[in-house]
Design a protein around this motif. Sequence first.
Motif, mmCIF file in Angstrom:
data_model
loop_
_atom_site.group_PDB
_atom_site.id
_atom_site.type_symbol
_atom_site.label_atom_id
_atom_site.label_comp_id
_atom_site.label_asym_id
_atom_site.label_seq_id
_atom_site.Cartn_x
_atom_site.Cartn_y
_atom_site.Cartn_z
ATOM 1 N N PHE A 15 0.822 -1.213 0.000
ATOM 2 C CA PHE A 15 0.000 0.000 0.000
ATOM 3 C C PHE A 15 0.854 1.261 0.000
ATOM 4 O O PHE A 15 0.537 2.229 -0.702
ATOM 5 C CB PHE A 15 -0.973 -0.005 1.187
ATOM 6 C CG PHE A 15 -2.292 -0.641 0.864
ATOM 7 C CD1 PHE A 15 -3.416 0.127 0.606
ATOM 8 C CD2 PHE A 15 -2.408 -2.016 0.808
ATOM 9 C CE1 PHE A 15 -4.622 -0.461 0.293
ATOM 10 C CE2 PHE A 15 -3.608 -2.618 0.500
ATOM 11 C CZ PHE A 15 -4.731 -1.846 0.243
ATOM 12 N N ALA A 16 1.950 1.267 0.767
ATOM 13 C CA ALA A 16 2.830 2.432 0.794
ATOM 14 C C ALA A 16 3.440 2.674 -0.585
ATOM 15 O O ALA A 16 3.516 3.816 -1.048
ATOM 16 C CB ALA A 16 3.917 2.250 1.844
ATOM 17 N N ARG A 17 3.865 1.605 -1.254
ATOM 18 C CA ARG A 17 4.431 1.745 -2.601
ATOM 19 C C ARG A 17 3.390 2.287 -3.579
ATOM 20 O O ARG A 17 3.673 3.169 -4.394
ATOM 21 C CB ARG A 17 4.987 0.411 -3.105
ATOM 22 C CG ARG A 17 5.643 0.505 -4.480
ATOM 23 C CD ARG A 17 6.075 -0.847 -5.005
ATOM 24 N NE ARG A 17 5.080 -1.888 -4.874
ATOM 25 C CZ ARG A 17 3.985 -2.014 -5.646
ATOM 26 N NH1 ARG A 17 3.745 -1.135 -6.591
ATOM 27 N NH2 ARG A 17 3.147 -3.008 -5.467
ATOM 28 N N ILE A 18 2.159 1.776 -3.489
ATOM 29 C CA ILE A 18 1.085 2.239 -4.372
ATOM 30 C C ILE A 18 0.813 3.723 -4.147
ATOM 31 O O ILE A 18 0.648 4.494 -5.104
ATOM 32 C CB ILE A 18 -0.191 1.402 -4.157
ATOM 33 C CG1 ILE A 18 0.021 -0.015 -4.695
ATOM 34 C CG2 ILE A 18 -1.390 2.059 -4.817
ATOM 35 C CD1 ILE A 18 -1.064 -1.003 -4.284
ATOM 36 N N ILE A 19 0.770 4.139 -2.880
ATOM 37 C CA ILE A 19 0.528 5.552 -2.572
ATOM 38 C C ILE A 19 1.643 6.415 -3.170
ATOM 39 O O ILE A 19 1.379 7.451 -3.781
ATOM 40 C CB ILE A 19 0.404 5.764 -1.045
ATOM 41 C CG1 ILE A 19 -0.889 5.117 -0.538
ATOM 42 C CG2 ILE A 19 0.434 7.253 -0.699
ATOM 43 C CD1 ILE A 19 -0.976 4.983 0.965
ATOM 44 N N ALA A 20 2.875 5.992 -3.031
ATOM 45 C CA ALA A 20 3.990 6.746 -3.610
ATOM 46 C C ALA A 20 3.876 6.804 -5.132
ATOM 47 O O ALA A 20 4.143 7.847 -5.740
ATOM 48 C CB ALA A 20 5.314 6.115 -3.200
ATOM 49 N N SER A 25 -1.085 11.381 -10.042
ATOM 50 C CA SER A 25 -2.536 11.531 -9.866
ATOM 51 C C SER A 25 -2.852 12.516 -8.746
ATOM 52 O O SER A 25 -3.780 13.317 -8.853
ATOM 53 C CB SER A 25 -3.189 10.184 -9.544
ATOM 54 O OG SER A 25 -3.054 9.307 -10.626
ATOM 55 N N ILE A 26 -2.071 12.448 -7.677
ATOM 56 C CA ILE A 26 -2.265 13.386 -6.558
ATOM 57 C C ILE A 26 -1.925 14.795 -7.024
ATOM 58 O O ILE A 26 -2.656 15.751 -6.737
ATOM 59 C CB ILE A 26 -1.411 12.953 -5.347
ATOM 60 C CG1 ILE A 26 -1.933 11.620 -4.788
ATOM 61 C CG2 ILE A 26 -1.426 14.038 -4.273
ATOM 62 C CD1 ILE A 26 -1.017 10.967 -3.766
ATOM 63 N N GLN A 27 -0.826 14.942 -7.757
ATOM 64 C CA GLN A 27 -0.426 16.265 -8.246
ATOM 65 C C GLN A 27 -1.513 16.893 -9.101
ATOM 66 O O GLN A 27 -1.765 18.101 -9.013
ATOM 67 C CB GLN A 27 0.878 16.169 -9.041
ATOM 68 C CG GLN A 27 1.364 17.495 -9.601
ATOM 69 C CD GLN A 27 1.704 18.484 -8.508
ATOM 70 O OE1 GLN A 27 2.661 18.326 -7.794
ATOM 71 N NE2 GLN A 27 0.899 19.528 -8.372
ATOM 72 N N ASN A 28 -2.176 16.100 -9.923
ATOM 73 C CA ASN A 28 -3.245 16.619 -10.787
ATOM 74 C C ASN A 28 -4.390 17.231 -9.997
ATOM 75 O O ASN A 28 -5.120 18.070 -10.520
ATOM 76 C CB ASN A 28 -3.789 15.509 -11.693
ATOM 77 C CG ASN A 28 -2.806 15.140 -12.773
ATOM 78 O OD1 ASN A 28 -1.942 15.928 -13.149
ATOM 79 N ND2 ASN A 28 -2.922 13.916 -13.276
ATOM 80 N N VAL A 38 8.997 12.839 -3.298
ATOM 81 C CA VAL A 38 8.266 11.790 -2.585
ATOM 82 C C VAL A 38 9.295 10.791 -2.080
ATOM 83 O O VAL A 38 10.158 10.342 -2.838
ATOM 84 C CB VAL A 38 7.249 11.073 -3.511
ATOM 85 C CG1 VAL A 38 6.578 9.927 -2.786
ATOM 86 C CG2 VAL A 38 6.231 12.053 -4.048
ATOM 87 N N GLN A 39 9.207 10.479 -0.785
ATOM 88 C CA GLN A 39 10.120 9.505 -0.177
ATOM 89 C C GLN A 39 9.282 8.394 0.433
ATOM 90 O O GLN A 39 8.458 8.651 1.303
ATOM 91 C CB GLN A 39 10.961 10.151 0.920
ATOM 92 C CG GLN A 39 11.818 11.289 0.450
ATOM 93 C CD GLN A 39 12.438 12.040 1.610
ATOM 94 O OE1 GLN A 39 11.908 12.091 2.702
ATOM 95 N NE2 GLN A 39 13.595 12.633 1.355
ATOM 96 N N ARG A 50 6.411 10.186 2.451
ATOM 97 C CA ARG A 50 6.521 11.621 2.733
ATOM 98 C C ARG A 50 6.431 12.390 1.419
ATOM 99 O O ARG A 50 7.192 12.117 0.481
ATOM 100 C CB ARG A 50 7.846 11.944 3.407
ATOM 101 C CG ARG A 50 7.997 11.302 4.748
ATOM 102 C CD ARG A 50 9.376 11.599 5.341
ATOM 103 N NE ARG A 50 9.580 10.819 6.530
ATOM 104 C CZ ARG A 50 9.242 11.210 7.750
ATOM 105 N NH1 ARG A 50 8.684 12.384 7.918
ATOM 106 N NH2 ARG A 50 9.448 10.433 8.781
ATOM 107 N N PHE A 51 5.522 13.331 1.398
ATOM 108 C CA PHE A 51 5.368 14.216 0.250
ATOM 109 C C PHE A 51 5.894 15.591 0.644
ATOM 110 O O PHE A 51 5.361 16.209 1.574
ATOM 111 C CB PHE A 51 3.897 14.335 -0.157
ATOM 112 C CG PHE A 51 3.318 13.083 -0.743
ATOM 113 C CD1 PHE A 51 3.315 12.884 -2.116
ATOM 114 C CD2 PHE A 51 2.775 12.106 0.066
ATOM 115 C CE1 PHE A 51 2.770 11.729 -2.668
ATOM 116 C CE2 PHE A 51 2.226 10.954 -0.472
ATOM 117 C CZ PHE A 51 2.229 10.761 -1.840
#
Length: 72
Positions: A15-20, A25-28, A38-39, A50-51
Amino acid sequence: MKTQNYNPSPWEKTFARIIADLKDSIQNQLSEAKIVEVQAELEADNPSVRFNLEDNDGDSHEIVVRVIERID
């Protein structure tokens, strides 16, 4: 099959990898900030992403998403 290892569990890491990976998509959807970095810390007990952001005024911000799987 019962999960044997929860620190971190395979699901937490996935899940953490998917979020990263969703950075673009988040930037859009962020109209007032730019994602600078992103770390993903996938091997931690509770993986986190971390964003680092910069808003339109040039101020820096950090958003941390921590992934925690609760034991069954």
